[in-house]
Design a protein around this motif. Structure first.
Motif, PDB file in Angstrom:
ATOM      1  N   GLU A  21      -2.846   3.110   4.423  1.00  0.00           N
ATOM      2  CA  GLU A  21      -3.655   2.393   4.794  1.00  0.00           C
ATOM      3  C   GLU A  21      -2.636   0.806   3.988  1.00  0.00           C
ATOM      4  O   GLU A  21      -4.072  -0.184   3.574  1.00  0.00           O
ATOM      5  N   CYS A  22      -2.113   1.359   3.082  1.00  0.00           N
ATOM      6  CA  CYS A  22      -1.133  -0.301   1.936  1.00  0.00           C
ATOM      7  C   CYS A  22      -0.282  -1.225   3.061  1.00  0.00           C
ATOM      8  O   CYS A  22       0.704  -0.892   3.320  1.00  0.00           O
ATOM      9  N   ARG A  70     -10.502   3.059   1.679  1.00  0.00           N
ATOM     10  CA  ARG A  70      -9.597   3.607   2.032  1.00  0.00           C
ATOM     11  C   ARG A  70      -9.100   4.389   1.767  1.00  0.00           C
ATOM     12  O   ARG A  70      -8.002   5.813   1.810  1.00  0.00           O
ATOM     13  N   HIS A 124      -4.609  -1.094  12.650  1.00  0.00           N
ATOM     14  CA  HIS A 124      -4.736  -0.089  13.499  1.00  0.00           C
ATOM     15  C   HIS A 124      -4.465   0.309  14.879  1.00  0.00           C
ATOM     16  O   HIS A 124      -4.167  -0.547  15.557  1.00  0.00           O
ATOM     17  N   GLU A 141     -10.924  -1.796  -0.627  1.00  0.00           N
ATOM     18  CA  GLU A 141      -9.656  -0.590  -1.520  1.00  0.00           C
ATOM     19  C   GLU A 141      -9.921   1.294  -1.552  1.00  0.00           C
ATOM     20  O   GLU A 141      -9.484   1.581  -0.831  1.00  0.00           O
ATOM     21  N   ARG A 144     -10.485   7.591   1.908  1.00  0.00           N
ATOM     22  CA  ARG A 144     -10.088   8.285   2.672  1.00  0.00           C
ATOM     23  C   ARG A 144      -8.234   9.574   3.141  1.00  0.00           C
ATOM     24  O   ARG A 144      -8.677  10.519   3.572  1.00  0.00           O
ATOM     25  N   THR A 145      -8.047   8.990   2.589  1.00  0.00           N
ATOM     26  CA  THR A 145      -6.994   9.201   1.791  1.00  0.00           C
ATOM     27  C   THR A 145      -7.197  10.615   1.172  1.00  0.00           C
ATOM     28  O   THR A 145      -6.154  11.726   1.361  1.00  0.00           O
TER      29      THR A 145
END
Lengths: 403, 521
Positions: B141-142, B190, B521, B187, B193-194
């Protein structure tokens, strides 16, 4: 992390690498005394000493300037051309003041000499200012800015010499003879440049270790952004550093002119900038800035000159032919030597992989070639083969150690 | 949520076994007889104070260092790494705490550095690399372009590029050394999540972090190191954050409630500060930001990475381009500093973010690092007196509680917390009235953080006005009397100490970006 590269040395008088240089100087002198077939160190010690001292003092004067620039994180490639410009400016000024005496090889008087010398130092200040402006305001990398003046200043000095002689003397000339007794005295008395070098060394040492400006020079070279954020006016500090570099070169230029009794911009000081940088690096300066000492540079200069003198004594050809080769080898060996500890305990290898394999014959060829040219073909072949075997063994040892 | 219990068959052969690992550096034993087992598919957190040996242990696992003693097994087979490349071949990749990127290359070129994709002619296939890199960045999500120059990215995005690089290796064992130390809360979220996606895909992760909440959200098991020794390894479910921090420091750490401070007269007044940002679609780095600071007060500045926290402090300190509009007054007089020197002379001090790059002088010793801004005070008869300088720096070194083997020791030998104290000490010598602290505890361990908080509190009580920014909200809540929140260069909220909660601040900090996030998204 390397051992504390602190601003103030805690070891005995000199740092370890500086003691190593002292040892190396002694070794070089001792070897020359033994190997030299003319035994000039035994039979004419004063003459040899005078030679080495003069050369050391002349190189040392602007090597100190190079040290300040390098510690501040910069580089000044223009010192050699600055030497030519300085001598030309001084001679031109004297020629302008008393053209008749200059062309007749007569004394020009202390006034003209003083004006000439001051004009040279002023030229140094102006060139330093130009460097600082190019680097801080135009934002050129120091290498580019001083590369431009390296080629530009010599050309400027030649143009100045030709146009001033065209106007002030009967014939246009590429050199101006200088025969005032003031410069003759300097030429004939080696202690003058040595005393100037010694005083400048003490002054630079005090500057770097005991003044606010000196600390700011180190901070600037160590971490420029942090220095600015710590409230140091980094542009002014750089201005000082480049002026110091150019003005010491200008001072050296006056001595070169005195030594040769002539301002000859075509060749005077040519390539000397690299010797000054080499002396600083051999003395422990880091080209990435922030690291370096005055005792180191002084010893580096002495070492460089002693080795050059030794080779010219031993092989009896003009030292200038081999000077570049010697300086190159000395720099590589000195800097490699400084990492010996790291090489010994880290897993690092000197001859790794395919590159190492190809480096072995390259080095052996170089070694054999140099020996062949100086000591004859048979010795050259022997030296080349010897180097091949030694390097091969080193490679074997290294690969066994890491396997 | 994932179930913490690994499958019994996988647990039989550990993914990684490190036995009796010892590593010495000149003067210190970094690791002594450390034994560690990592089960396949688990997230194994490694905790410890700075200098406990976490990073060294991970560097041994990933082939950066070779151990002086001990053995390493991967999937039950003994291995011996001669470099990161050989560790990568064994499926182990590391994301270093200190970024190891080539700033002048593009993002994609960095991700594939040393493993460049080539086309049929043997030339670089930039398009394929950019495409693949774009896919990896999307997964993180970068929102940066693979073709952007890496040096122009913010630290947070650079870190994500490092992570993308490790992901591109498709390593089965991933070592993350404080991956969130430079990341904002969003950040970090996210990244979490990764991490969960990677774990679900069977990757084993070794995770170093100072942040207990993070560790306790993610970890299956936790290993604590202290002073180069293994203290213990426990299941997350069987312990508490308080217990773990206790093992880490060897004592009980608690911030404790602090007494209220009384704010004094107004020191600094910022009105409608606007900093233009040419060549950027937004057009400004800061827009109409106003702020008051009183003596004896700590104002916290919250915001995500890129919100303009650093820019605000730099504008006040005169460190950035002086192109801002609006007004800044110090003691009622309007000021516009064009160089940090002018700000120092006026009584403002700034401790910069990114200690190593912007604060420390590696070639100078501890004393010279501390005395740098006030060396003129040590001049006697035209020269700096070493004796006077030593006395000069002894004061702040004692007051800030720097632990150093001596005032002439190398600054690089100190821990991050002690380095930061040296830098604060440097500024205290200039006797400032306003102290700007830009993310002062980044990369600093728990114990040292508490000491820094106490120090900042003490300075504030002595009458200093302090502005502090931080990526960690609990830190701001602990320190600040008031908190202002920046979002994309705008001031979106201001809270008093009583009103501020993490949720409210987070809401204000993401206020400006909600539409964008939804659009992504």
């Amino acid at each position: 992390m390397s051992p504390s590269r602190a601003s103030r040395s805690r070891s005995f008088l000199l740092r370890p690498n500086e003691w190593a240089l002292v040892l190396a100087i002694g070794l070089a002198v001792g070897l020359t005394a033994l190997v030299d077939a003319n035994h000039s160190y035994w039979f004419r010690p004063l003459e040899s000493l005078r030679d080495i001292l003069r050369n050391t003092a002349l190189l040392g004067i602007f090597a100190l300037g190079a040290t300040v620039v390098i510690i501040a994180g910069g580089i000044d490639l223009s010192a050699g051309s600055m030497i030519a410009l300085s001598s030309t400016v001084c001679a031109t000024a004297m020629l302008a003041i008393s053209p008749a005496q200059m062309t007749a090889f007569k004394p020009v008087g202390p006034g003209a000499v003083a004006v000439g010398c001051l004009a040279s130092l002023l030229a140094g200040f102006l060139v330093g200012t130009l460097h600082a402006w190019l680097i801080t305001a135009v934002r050129l990398p120091p290498f580019i800015a001083t590369l431009a003046t390296l080629v530009g200043l010599r050309s400027l000095a030649r143009a100045l010499c030709e146009s001033s002689t065209a106007v002030l003397t009967p014939t246009k000339s590429a050199l101006i003879n200088v025969s005032d007794p003031f410069f003759k005295t300097i030429r004939d008395n080696v202690w003058i440049p040595v005393a100037v070098f010694a005083m400048l060394a003490v002054f630079t040492w005090l500057l770097l270790t005991r003044t606010v400006l000196g600390r700011h020079l180190q901070a600037l070279g160590g971490n420029e952004q942090a220095a600015r954020l710590a409230g140091i006016r980094t542009d002014n500090v750089k201005w000082f550093a480049y002026c110091y570099g150019a003005m010491t070169a200008a001072l050296a230029g006056l001595f070169y002119m005195a030594n040769e009794s002539v301002a000859a911009p075509v060749n005077q000081g040519r390539g000397h900038e690299l010797n000054a940088i080499a002396a600083a690096v051999v003395g422990g300066c880091s080209l990435s800035g922030g690291v370096g000492t005055v005792p180191g540079t002084v010893l580096g200069t002495i070492f460089l000159r002693v080795v050059i003198d030794a080779v010219s004594k031993v092989i009896k050809t003009g030292a200038d032919v081999y000077e570049g080769l010697i300086v190159g080898i000395v720099v590589v060996i000195a800097v490699t030597f400084a990492q010996v500890g790291q090489l010994a305990k880290g897993g690092r290898r000197l001859l790794p992989g395919a590159l190492g394999l190809c480096a072995i014959p390259t080095l052996a060829l170089l070694c054999g070639g140099i020996v062949a040219m100086t000591a004859g073909g048979r010795a050259g072949v022997a030296a080349g083969l010897g180097a091949l075997v030694l390097l091969g063994l080193l490679r074997l040892w290294e690969s066994r150690r890491t396997a | 949520m994932r179930d913490a219990a690994p499958m019994p068959s996988a647990a039989a052969v550990p993914a990684v076994t490190m036995r009796g690992i010892t590593k010495r550096f000149p003067g210190v034993v970094a690791l002594e007889d450390v034994t560690l087992e990592v089960r396949r598919g688990e997230l194994h957190a490694i905790c410890g104070e700075n200098g406990a040996g976490k990073s060294t242990l991970m560097k041994i696992l990933s082939g950066v260092y070779q151990p002086d003693a001990g053995r390493l097994e991967v999937d039950g087979l003994p291995v011996r790494f001669t470099g990161t490349r050989s560790a990568e071949r064994a499926g182990i990749a590391i994301i270093h705490q200190e970024l190891a990127l080539v700033e002048d290359l593009s993002v994609a070129a960095n991700v594939f550095l040393g493993r460049e994709r080539r086309d049929g002619l043997g030339l670089l296939d930039d398009r394929a690399m950019a495409r693949e890199c774009g896919r990896l960045l999307d997964a993180l999500e970068c929102r940066v372009s693979p073709r952007e120059r890496t040096g122009s990215l913010r630290v947070g995005d650079q870190q994500l590029v490092e992570i993308a690089k490790a992901l591109s290796l498709e390593a089965s064992i991933l070592v993350m050394d404080e991956p969130t130390s430079a990341l904002t809360e969003a950040e970090s979220a996210r990244l979490e999540r990764t991490i969960r996606r990677l774990l679900a895909g069977g990757t084993t992760i070794l995770y170093i972090s100072h942040k207990m909440d993070e560790v306790f959200r993610l970890a299956d098991r936790i290993t604590v190191l202290r002073d180069g020794r293994h203290v213990r390894t426990v299941d997350r479910a069987a312990t508490t954050p308080r217990e773990v921090t206790g093992w880490m420091v060897g004592r009980d750490v608690s911030a404790g409630p602090r007494e209220a401070r009384a704010a004094g007269r107004r020191l600094l007044e910022v009105r409608d500060l606007t900093l233009p940002w040419p060549d950027h679609p937004r057009g400004y780095r800061l827009s109409r930001v106003s702020l008051d600071l009183h003596s004896g007060e700590i104002v916290g500045v919250a915001g995500l990475m890129g919100a303009g926290r650093t820019e605000l402090l730099e504008a006040i300190f005169g460190a950035g381009e002086p192109t801002w509009t609006g007004s800044i007054s110090l003691d009622g007089r309007p000021v516009r500093f064009r160089h940090p020197r002018e700000a120092c002379d006026a009584g403002i001090a700034m401790v910069t973010e990114d200690r190593k790059r912007l604060g420390l002088f590696p070639d100078l010793d501890v004393a010279a690092n501390v005395s740098l801004c006030s060396l003129a005070q040590a001049v006697r008869g035209g020269l700096v007196s070493p004796r006077v300088e030593d006395t000069l720096v002894a004061g702040p070194i004692r007051d800030t509680g720097v632990k150093t083997p001596g005032i002439h020791a190398s600054i690089m030998g100190l821990s991050g917390g002690n380095q930061q104290k040296c830098i604060i000490g440097r500024w205290l010598l200039t006797e400032p009235r306003v102290l700007l602290l830009d993310d002062p505890t980044r990369g600093i361990d728990v114990g040292a953080k508490a000491e820094l908080y106490a120090l900042i509190d003490r300075l504030c009580r002595a009458g200093l006005g302090v502005i502090v920014t931080s990526s960690e909200l609990p830190e701001l809540l602990t320190l600040s009397d008031r908190i202002i929140v920046l979002a994309e260069g705008r001031l979106t909220a201001e809270f008093s100490r009583a009103e501020a909660t993490e949720q409210a601040i987070m809401h204000a900090a993401t206020g400006g970006t909600q539409c964008l996030a939804a659009g992504g998204h």
